[in-house]
Design a protein around this motif. Structure first.
Motif, PDB file in Angstrom:
ATOM      1  N   UNK A  71       0.803  -1.222   0.000  1.00 56.89           N
ATOM      2  CA  UNK A  71       0.000   0.000   0.000  1.00 56.89           C
ATOM      3  C   UNK A  71       0.838   1.275   0.000  1.00 56.89           C
ATOM      4  N   UNK A  72       1.993   1.344   0.661  1.00 52.52           N
ATOM      5  CA  UNK A  72       2.754   2.600   0.603  1.00 52.52           C
ATOM      6  C   UNK A  72       3.184   2.957  -0.825  1.00 52.52           C
ATOM      7  N   UNK A  73       3.508   1.936  -1.617  1.00 51.06           N
ATOM      8  CA  UNK A  73       3.871   2.169  -3.017  1.00 51.06           C
ATOM      9  C   UNK A  73       2.688   2.731  -3.792  1.00 51.06           C
ATOM     10  N   UNK A  74       1.531   2.094  -3.663  1.00 53.27           N
ATOM     11  CA  UNK A  74       0.332   2.522  -4.415  1.00 53.27           C
ATOM     12  C   UNK A  74      -0.136   3.895  -3.944  1.00 53.27           C
ATOM     13  N   UNK A  75      -0.084   4.143  -2.646  1.00 50.03           N
ATOM     14  CA  UNK A  75      -0.506   5.444  -2.132  1.00 50.03           C
ATOM     15  C   UNK A  75       0.455   6.550  -2.590  1.00 50.03           C
ATOM     16  N   UNK A  76       1.741   6.267  -2.595  1.00 58.09           N
ATOM     17  CA  UNK A  76       2.720   7.252  -3.072  1.00 58.09           C
ATOM     18  C   UNK A  76       2.489   7.582  -4.542  1.00 58.09           C
ATOM     19  N   UNK A  77       2.227   6.558  -5.325  1.00 62.20           N
ATOM     20  CA  UNK A  77       1.939   6.772  -6.752  1.00 62.20           C
ATOM     21  C   UNK A  77       0.649   7.575  -6.912  1.00 62.20           C
ATOM     22  N   UNK A  78      -0.344   7.272  -6.089  1.00 64.10           N
ATOM     23  CA  UNK A  78      -1.614   7.997  -6.152  1.00 64.10           C
ATOM     24  C   UNK A  78      -1.408   9.474  -5.812  1.00 64.10           C
ATOM     25  N   UNK A  83      -0.626  15.301  -7.754  1.00 67.79           N
ATOM     26  CA  UNK A  83       0.207  16.462  -8.065  1.00 67.79           C
ATOM     27  C   UNK A  83       0.190  16.747  -9.564  1.00 67.79           C
ATOM     28  N   UNK A  84       0.196  15.690 -10.362  1.00 63.04           N
ATOM     29  CA  UNK A  84       0.085  15.833 -11.815  1.00 63.04           C
ATOM     30  C   UNK A  84      -1.278  16.436 -12.181  1.00 63.04           C
ATOM     31  N   UNK A  85      -2.325  16.003 -11.478  1.00 63.98           N
ATOM     32  CA  UNK A  85      -3.681  16.531 -11.698  1.00 63.98           C
ATOM     33  C   UNK A  85      -3.705  18.041 -11.443  1.00 63.98           C
ATOM     34  N   UNK A  86      -3.068  18.470 -10.374  1.00 63.21           N
ATOM     35  CA  UNK A  86      -3.015  19.903 -10.057  1.00 63.21           C
ATOM     36  C   UNK A  86      -2.281  20.662 -11.158  1.00 63.21           C
ATOM     37  N   UNK A 119      -4.419  15.002 -23.851  1.00 57.93           N
ATOM     38  CA  UNK A 119      -5.406  14.537 -22.864  1.00 57.93           C
ATOM     39  C   UNK A 119      -4.767  13.991 -21.581  1.00 57.93           C
ATOM     40  N   UNK A 120      -3.869  14.744 -20.950  1.00 55.07           N
ATOM     41  CA  UNK A 120      -3.218  14.215 -19.740  1.00 55.07           C
ATOM     42  C   UNK A 120      -4.189  13.915 -18.605  1.00 55.07           C
ATOM     43  N   UNK A 121      -5.300  14.637 -18.532  1.00 53.63           N
ATOM     44  CA  UNK A 121      -6.246  14.373 -17.449  1.00 53.63           C
ATOM     45  C   UNK A 121      -6.841  12.968 -17.556  1.00 53.63           C
ATOM     46  N   UNK A 122      -6.990  12.464 -18.777  1.00 54.92           N
ATOM     47  CA  UNK A 122      -7.529  11.110 -18.945  1.00 54.92           C
ATOM     48  C   UNK A 122      -6.517  10.063 -18.480  1.00 54.92           C
ATOM     49  N   UNK A 123      -5.233  10.337 -18.656  1.00 60.25           N
ATOM     50  CA  UNK A 123      -4.198   9.442 -18.138  1.00 60.25           C
ATOM     51  C   UNK A 123      -4.245   9.440 -16.610  1.00 60.25           C
ATOM     52  N   UNK A 124      -4.503  10.602 -16.051  1.00 57.16           N
ATOM     53  CA  UNK A 124      -4.594  10.723 -14.593  1.00 57.16           C
ATOM     54  C   UNK A 124      -5.762   9.890 -14.069  1.00 57.16           C
ATOM     55  N   UNK A 125      -6.919  10.051 -14.665  1.00 57.02           N
ATOM     56  CA  UNK A 125      -8.102   9.302 -14.235  1.00 57.02           C
ATOM     57  C   UNK A 125      -7.861   7.799 -14.378  1.00 57.02           C
TER      58      UNK A 125
END
Length: 173
Positions: A71-78, A83-86, A119-125
C-alpha cells in the motif's frame, strides 16, 4: 476500514472542490460564448465515477478493509498522480473542466503537460482507477473500471473532444 474511509473522504472532498472549479469555469466560458459538446455522454461519465466508488467500497468491505502489503507504493503513486492533476488544472486555468467546453477563437492550450501529452487528465483518471483500488487489494474494481473507462474514453469521449477542439480557430504552436 477506517483507513479506507479516510482516503475516500479526502478523494471525494478533492472531487467536490474540482466540481466547484469546473462549474465556475463553465459559467465563465459560456458567458463568453463558449459551447458544450458531448452532453449526451456526460451523465455516463458521472455514473462511471459514482459506480467506481460504490463498487470499490463493496469490494474493500468484502475483503475486510485490509490494505495491501504494498500500500505505501500505491498510495505514493496515487499522491504523485494528484500532483500531476493539479499541474493539469493550473495549466488549463479557466479552461479546465469536467465537460467538453469550447470557446471559439481561443488558442489551444499548449503549456504544462499539454506540451508533451494529449489529454493528460484522462491518463490521470486511468491511473487513479487502478491505484486507488490497489491500495486495498481491490483487483476486481481496478480491472473492471479500467476497462469501462477505457471503452468510454476511446470510443466516445476522446473522439467528441477532438471534434470539438477542431472548432478552435487559433493554435498556439
Amino acid at each position: 476500514m477506517t483507513f479506507y474511509w479516510l482516503i475516500t473522504a479526502v478523494v471525494l472532498m478533492q472531487r467536490g472542490i474540482e466540481l466547484t472549479i469546473a462549474k465556475r469555469n463553465e459559467s465563465w466560458i459560456k458567458n463568453r460564448g463558449g459551447m458544450e459538446y458531448g452532453e449526451e455522454h456526460y451523465s455516463w461519465i458521472v455514473f462511471l465515477h459514482a459506480a467506481f466508488f460504490a463498487v470499490l467500497t463493496v469490494e474493500v468491505w468484502l475483503k475486510g478493509g485490509a490494505v495491501a502489503a504494498t500500500w505505501p507504493l500505491w498510495l505514493s503513486a496515487f499522491v504523485a498522480v494528484q500532483l500531476f492533476r493539479i499541474w493539469v488544472l493550473v495549466s488549463l486555468g479557466r479552461f479546465w473542466n469536467t465537460k467538453i467546453l469550447v470557446l471559439p477563437g481561443e488558442k489551444l492550450v499548449k503549456k504544462g503537460p499539454y506540451r508533451w501529452i494529449k489529454h493528460p487528465n484522462y491518463w490521470i483518471v486511468a491511473s487513479e482507477l487502478v491505484l486507488l483500488p490497489l491500495i486495498f487489494n481491490a483487483w476486481m474494481t481496478a480491472v473492471l473500471f479500467t476497462i469501462l473507462n477505457g471503452i468510454l474514453l476511446l470510443f466516445v469521449r476522446i473522439p467528441k473532444e477532438e471534434a470539438a477542439l477542431q472548432l478552435l480557430v487559433k493554435s498556439d504552436d
